[in-house]
Design a protein around this motif. Structure first.
Motif, mmCIF file in Angstrom:
data_model
loop_
_atom_site.group_PDB
_atom_site.id
_atom_site.type_symbol
_atom_site.label_atom_id
_atom_site.label_comp_id
_atom_site.label_asym_id
_atom_site.label_seq_id
_atom_site.Cartn_x
_atom_site.Cartn_y
_atom_site.Cartn_z
ATOM 1 N N TYR A 1 -2.810 1.823 8.055
ATOM 2 C CA TYR A 1 -3.263 3.233 7.308
ATOM 3 C C TYR A 1 -2.298 3.218 5.505
ATOM 4 C CZ TYR A 1 -3.085 4.238 12.264
ATOM 5 O OH TYR A 1 -3.877 4.380 13.709
ATOM 6 N N ARG A 2 -3.265 3.469 4.790
ATOM 7 C CA ARG A 2 -3.179 3.996 3.950
ATOM 8 C C ARG A 2 -2.676 5.105 3.842
ATOM 9 N NH1 ARG A 2 -4.375 0.536 -0.371
ATOM 10 N NH2 ARG A 2 -5.672 -0.899 0.820
ATOM 11 N N ASP A 3 -2.800 5.914 4.530
ATOM 12 C CA ASP A 3 -2.687 7.785 4.852
ATOM 13 C C ASP A 3 -2.091 7.777 5.876
ATOM 14 O OD1 ASP A 3 -3.472 8.863 2.061
ATOM 15 O OD2 ASP A 3 -5.586 9.087 3.217
ATOM 16 N N ALA B 1 0.778 -1.280 -0.187
ATOM 17 C CA ALA B 1 -0.128 0.048 0.392
ATOM 18 C C ALA B 1 0.798 1.050 0.279
ATOM 19 C CB ALA B 1 -0.823 -0.266 1.091
ATOM 20 N N HIS B 2 1.994 1.216 0.116
ATOM 21 C CA HIS B 2 3.090 2.355 0.229
ATOM 22 C C HIS B 2 4.600 2.057 -0.717
ATOM 23 C CE1 HIS B 2 0.855 3.959 3.668
ATOM 24 N NE2 HIS B 2 0.510 2.494 3.845
#
Length: 236
Positions: A193-195, A32-33
């Motif tokens: 956490y995507r953000d 995701a990152h």
């Protein structure tokens, strides 16, 4: 959970969340990152490391930075710090050194312990203060005074504002409001956490990763930005 968390704050044992709360797979968090930078942190507990093959995470993402425990309390020096620090110098990775803060010991003596042990240069991470526990015989306000004394002395010596490491719960409960002008490195192994919080420079996403070159498990961290952003945090 509350009883376990209290024991985490008041003891020298590391708090481990129950297995069933660990919902996100490490690979999912990393994937995701993928545009961000990843790194690890190590100490004497990793024991033997094969630095020749230490390059990628299990997902194939490159390891771009490494933090090494240097000191703890007033007089503890990590047994592997000197060796690991030199080995890290021989790699392409950005490197940093952290101090494990003991709340019941003198803050200035702890700062001096770090200063006499760690020599930083341009391109290294700023010094890191690792605070995880609460004092047994002083107030929270007194703890914060001690932390600020350590931070101020270290900043004066190295000429750069230190990074503060802690768990997300400790950060929210005790640090967020009074130390908001410092970069934060936050540990939370159960969240997805995507953000990433914009106030976090680094997020420690796992303590349980496997990496070629290191026997046993190791911590993995994601920097809240890409390599270009990471360079801005380093010592100039």
């Amino acid at each position: 959970m509350k009883r376990d968390a209290l024991a985490y704050y008041l003891s020298f044992k590391t708090y481990r969340a129950p297995f069933e709360t660990r919902q996100a797979k490490l690979s999912d968090v990393i994937n995701a990152h993928t545009e961000k930078s990843f790194g690890i942190d190590i100490s004497e507990y990793q024991n033997r490391i094969n630095w020749d093959v230490l390059s990628d995470l299990e997902t194939g993402n490159p390891i771009e930075f490494i933090f090494i425990r240097a000191t703890a309390g007033c007089n503890k020096t990590d047994r592997k710090f000197s060796k690991y620090w030199q080995k890290a110098r021989e790699t392409y990775m950005f490197q940093g050194a952290y101090h494990y803060y003991r709340p019941n010991e003198n803050s200035i003596e702890q700062a001096n312990n770090y200063i006499k042990t760690v020599k930083l240069k341009r391109g290294d991470f700023p010094p890191v203060l690792d605070i995880e526990k609460l004092p047994r015989d002083q107030s929270i306000d007194s703890l914060k005074v001690g932390l600020k004394r350590w931070l101020n002395k270290i900043e004066k010596h190295y000429g750069v504002k230190p990074i503060i490491y802690s768990s997300e719960s400790y950060y929210n409960d005790f640090l967020k409001d009074d130390f908001s002008d410092y970069p934060f490195w936050i540990a939370n192994y159960t969240a997805f956490y995507r953000d990433i919080d914009s106030d976090w420079s680094l997020w420690q996403i796992s303590e349980n990763a496997k990496i070629e070159g290191i026997r046993g498990r190791v911590d993995i961290n994601v920097f809240n930005g890409n390599t270009k952003d990471l360079r801005k945090l380093l010592i100039k």
